[in-house]
Write an enzyme that holds these catalytic residues in place. Structure first.
Site, PDB file in Angstrom:
ATOM      1  CB  SER A 208     -11.076  43.375  42.732  1.00  0.00           C
ATOM      2  OG  SER A 208     -11.938  42.501  43.438  1.00  0.00           O
ATOM      3  CG  HIS A 265     -14.893  46.056  44.308  1.00  0.00           C
ATOM      4  ND1 HIS A 265     -15.573  45.954  43.123  1.00  0.00           N
ATOM      5  CD2 HIS A 265     -14.049  44.992  44.360  1.00  0.00           C
ATOM      6  CE1 HIS A 265     -15.160  44.872  42.464  1.00  0.00           C
ATOM      7  NE2 HIS A 265     -14.233  44.276  43.210  1.00  0.00           N
TER       8      HIS A 265
END
Length: 290
Positions: A208, A265
């Site tokens: 991610s 992230h």
């Protein structure tokens, strides 16, 4: 023929060799001059993207590279997409192999090979982490990157794999396989280091952080030097940014869905925006745009 603009170059650029290559490949095209610039036109947007990619790799008309010249009513099949996205597929294949080896993060004996820090289990639910410096001193440099390959559960793996396929092949098609690999490793490194700085010794992993890097790259590159390859479906960027804010709010943790690697992230997104800015500016300069 109805035409789509494939390239716009300064009049001083010699397109002779490249035009000769297009003729040898039976690519339908025409060249016009507008406001002191050369404009190369082709029948459709798909072919326009192929021609741009061809010119980036072989501006001097290398005859060994071929493109699909006939316009298609349907998009390429899955096998054809694999051939066009070999690096994307290779990264996903390695990710699936690691998922199998670690049994989706449930087997500590193999999971510890890929984590940012080596560890051993103390009892059933407590991990004792070894200093990262010790592992690096032993030559275990791969730990800086391999957490991107770790996934915890089928849903985690499936969602990340889907988005990597969607974003990775766009970058591979537009800027080449080796740049995609370099970006993936670079975003993985940045996201892992930032996550470690935020959370300290802990188990974290997944693509991610890399995905937010690829998203930021496509997003900013597209704003600086628009290209069909990076034209994401409407609302995708907004959705991903909203999801990032939701994760940062702590709601996901409070609802009991597990910890989110917010540092990864954010680190990946910032790195991706920077690479997209640099790449977009270079592309504009290459195309002679102000």
């Amino acid at each position: 023929m109805s035409a789509v603009e494939a390239m716009r170059l300064p009049a001083a650029v010699d397109l002779g060799a490249f035009v000769g290559l297009l003729r040898r490949l039976n690519v339908p095209f025409r060249v016009s001059e507008e406001s002191g610039e050369q404009v190369l036109w082709v029948p459709n947007a798909q072919l326009a993207e192929q021609v741009r990619s061809l010119y980036e790799r072989y501006p001097q008309g290398d005859p060994e590279f071929t493109v699909q010249a006939e316009p298609q009513r349907r998009g390429p099949g899955f096998v054809q997409q694999l051939k066009m996205s070999r690096m994307t597929a290779a990264v996903l294949l390695v990710t699936f192999v690691v998922a199998a080896i670690t049994t989706l993060g449930t087997t500590p004996e193999t999971l510890r090979w890929f984590t940012f820090q080596n560890f051993q289990m103390v009892g059933q639910d407590r991990a004792l982490f070894y200093p990262l410096a010790d592992s690096l001193a032993q030559g275990q440099w791969w730990r800086l990157f391999t957490p991107m390959l770790i996934h915890f559960g089928w849903l985690h793996l499936a969602m990340n794999a889907m988005w990597y396929w969607e974003l990775g092949r766009r970058i591979e098609y537009r800027q080449g396989p080796w740049l995609l690999l370099g970006l993936s490793l670079g975003f993985g490194l940045v996201s892992n280091v930032v996550q470690y700085g935020v959370s300290g010794p802990s188990l974290f992993g997944g693509l991610s952080g890399v995905l937010y890097g690829l998203l930021g790259h496509c997003w900013i590159f597209q704003r600086m030097a628009p290209t069909p390859a990076y034209q994401l479906p409407k609302g995708v960027v907004a959705m991903m940014l909203i999801w990032l804010l939701v994760c940062l709010s702590g709601v996901i943790d409070l609802l009991g869905f597990g910890s989110i690697a917010n540092g990864a992230h954010v680190g990946g997104l910032v790195a991706g925006c920077l690479s997209g800015l640099i790449g977009g500016l270079l592309a504009r300069r290459k195309n002679g745009s102000p």
